[in-house]
Design a protein around this motif. Structure first.
Motif, PDB file in Angstrom:
ATOM      1  N   PRO A 187      -8.756  13.132   0.510  1.00  0.00           N
ATOM      2  CA  PRO A 187      -8.833  12.587  -0.849  1.00  0.00           C
ATOM      3  C   PRO A 187      -7.850  13.315  -1.762  1.00  0.00           C
ATOM      4  O   PRO A 187      -7.413  14.433  -1.443  1.00  0.00           O
ATOM      5  CB  PRO A 187     -10.287  12.837  -1.259  1.00  0.00           C
ATOM      6  N   LYS A 222      -7.219   8.449   1.128  1.00  0.00           N
ATOM      7  CA  LYS A 222      -7.674   9.266   2.256  1.00  0.00           C
ATOM      8  C   LYS A 222      -7.271   8.643   3.585  1.00  0.00           C
ATOM      9  O   LYS A 222      -6.867   9.344   4.522  1.00  0.00           O
ATOM     10  CB  LYS A 222      -9.189   9.450   2.198  1.00  0.00           C
ATOM     11  N   LYS A 223      -7.364   7.313   3.685  1.00  0.00           N
ATOM     12  CA  LYS A 223      -6.975   6.635   4.914  1.00  0.00           C
ATOM     13  C   LYS A 223      -5.489   6.814   5.189  1.00  0.00           C
ATOM     14  O   LYS A 223      -5.074   6.996   6.335  1.00  0.00           O
ATOM     15  CB  LYS A 223      -7.316   5.148   4.811  1.00  0.00           C
ATOM     16  N   THR A 232     -13.521   4.915  -6.346  1.00  0.00           N
ATOM     17  CA  THR A 232     -13.895   5.086  -4.932  1.00  0.00           C
ATOM     18  C   THR A 232     -12.970   4.293  -4.013  1.00  0.00           C
ATOM     19  O   THR A 232     -12.553   4.788  -2.964  1.00  0.00           O
ATOM     20  CB  THR A 232     -15.349   4.642  -4.713  1.00  0.00           C
ATOM     21  N   ALA A 233     -12.649   3.063  -4.414  1.00  0.00           N
ATOM     22  CA  ALA A 233     -11.757   2.242  -3.597  1.00  0.00           C
ATOM     23  C   ALA A 233     -10.376   2.877  -3.483  1.00  0.00           C
ATOM     24  O   ALA A 233      -9.761   2.882  -2.408  1.00  0.00           O
ATOM     25  CB  ALA A 233     -11.646   0.842  -4.188  1.00  0.00           C
ATOM     26  N   TYR A 267      -6.957  -0.883  -8.795  1.00  0.00           N
ATOM     27  CA  TYR A 267      -8.135  -0.770  -7.930  1.00  0.00           C
ATOM     28  C   TYR A 267      -9.397  -1.020  -8.749  1.00  0.00           C
ATOM     29  O   TYR A 267      -9.487  -0.632  -9.913  1.00  0.00           O
ATOM     30  CB  TYR A 267      -8.175   0.603  -7.261  1.00  0.00           C
ATOM     31  N   ILE A 318      -9.668   6.165  -3.827  1.00  0.00           N
ATOM     32  CA  ILE A 318      -9.772   7.388  -3.027  1.00  0.00           C
ATOM     33  C   ILE A 318      -9.863   7.048  -1.542  1.00  0.00           C
ATOM     34  O   ILE A 318      -9.270   7.732  -0.699  1.00  0.00           O
ATOM     35  CB  ILE A 318     -10.989   8.219  -3.485  1.00  0.00           C
ATOM     36  N   THR A 319     -10.586   5.984  -1.210  1.00  0.00           N
ATOM     37  CA  THR A 319     -10.696   5.558   0.188  1.00  0.00           C
ATOM     38  C   THR A 319      -9.325   5.193   0.744  1.00  0.00           C
ATOM     39  O   THR A 319      -8.964   5.582   1.868  1.00  0.00           O
ATOM     40  CB  THR A 319     -11.648   4.357   0.304  1.00  0.00           C
ATOM     41  N   MET A 320      -8.528   4.433  -0.014  1.00  0.00           N
ATOM     42  CA  MET A 320      -7.182   4.074   0.412  1.00  0.00           C
ATOM     43  C   MET A 320      -6.315   5.309   0.585  1.00  0.00           C
ATOM     44  O   MET A 320      -5.607   5.467   1.588  1.00  0.00           O
ATOM     45  CB  MET A 320      -6.551   3.134  -0.622  1.00  0.00           C
ATOM     46  N   GLN A 327       0.833  -1.208   0.000  1.00  0.00           N
ATOM     47  CA  GLN A 327       0.000   0.000   0.000  1.00  0.00           C
ATOM     48  C   GLN A 327       0.865   1.254   0.000  1.00  0.00           C
ATOM     49  O   GLN A 327       0.550   2.232  -0.690  1.00  0.00           O
ATOM     50  CB  GLN A 327      -0.912   0.019   1.223  1.00  0.00           C
TER      51      GLN A 327
END
Length: 270
Positions: free
Chosen positions: A256, A250-251, A243-244, A239, A246-248, A213
């Motif tokens: 984002p 942002k986390k 959305t998947a 990905y 962007i979620t990664m 990651q």
């Protein structure tokens, strides 16, 4: 269109920072049309690489460091390194004399305030052989005091010298969309899943999933800094949806991609 700012290769061809005995010396360069990667080299002085526009990836023997806009990577004096600048990149190099400032003794990415950025750019516009006790010398002293207070950011990918991990790192860099499991990678490098998991943890300090990651974060920052669209980067990294991705993102980085880069350009702190 021509630029008054010299190209990276032209700027560094006859520039020897170690021959300039001043606490700090700055140089501003741009890349114009092509990605530029300088070969592995080292300086006696420490080097700060500040990305004004675009992005820079710094390679050192044990890792990669990503420099998105409004960040900088600090390279201690004597450390072997190579810098790759994206095609749209504009950068400032700040060379710092040994013991002139309380800066880390390890390579790291620093968040840079607008004040420090402006001081570096201003110093780059001045003569390199300045009077240490004069106005430029005092500006350099303020800059180094401020630089020592800049917070570090986690934009680092540890890379082991171990041959099998290098093999995996090279393969994933060439094809970051590869979603092979740890067991499948173990088969490729002739190791059991358990042994490979232990090796990755011991060499990088991360689990394999976390390390991959982090590789995706470094590659994403590099490509987004170069102007790639979020959708294209998400596809390049394998990905299933934007959305998947962007979620990664942002986390990992707290925001984002669009907000992350907008805040960088506006000089906002994270």
């Amino acid at each position: 269109m021509s630029s008054s700012v010299p190209s990276l290769e032209d700027s560094l061809a006859d520039f020897d920072p170690d021959a300039l005995h001043r606490p700090a010396v700055a140089l501003r360069v741009d890349v114009r049309e092509n990605d530029i990667e300088l070969p592995m080299h080292r300086h006696r002085k420490g080097q700060l690489v500040l990305a004004l526009h675009g992005g820079v990836t710094c390679a050192v023997p044990d890792g990669l460091w990503m420099v998105p806009p409004q960040c900088a990577v600090w390279i201690p004096g004597g450390m072997l390194h190579s810098n790759r600048v994206t095609a749209n990149g504009r950068v400032c190099f700040l060379f710092v004399e040994t013991d002139a400032a309380s800066l880390p003794d390890q390579c790291c990415t620093l968040a840079i305030t607008p004040l420090v950025r402006e001081l570096i750019e201003h110093l780059a516009a001045l003569a390199h052989l300045y009077d240490v006790d004069g106005p430029t010398g005092r500006l350099a002293a303020v800059l180094l005091d401020q630089l020592a207070q800049m917070p570090m950011e986690n934009l680092h990918l540890p890379i082991s010298a171990h041959a099998r991990l290098r093999q995996i790192a090279d393969a994933l860099t060439n094809d970051p969309a590869d979603r092979s499991t740890l067991a499948e990678w173990g088969q490729r490098v002739a190791m059991s899943e358990r042994t490979l998991a232990r090796l990755v943890k011991n060499e990088t300090g991360m689990t394999f999933g976390r390390w991959r990651q982090q590789l995706h974060i470094v590659i994403a920052l590099q490509r987004l800094s170069a102007g790639a669209r979020v959708q294209q980067v998400a596809e390049d990294l394998g990905y299933e949806s934007v959305t998947a991705f962007i979620t990664m993102f942002k986390k990992a980085l707290g925001k984002p991609p669009a907000r992350y880069f907008a805040d960088r350009q506006n000089g906002h702190e994270q």
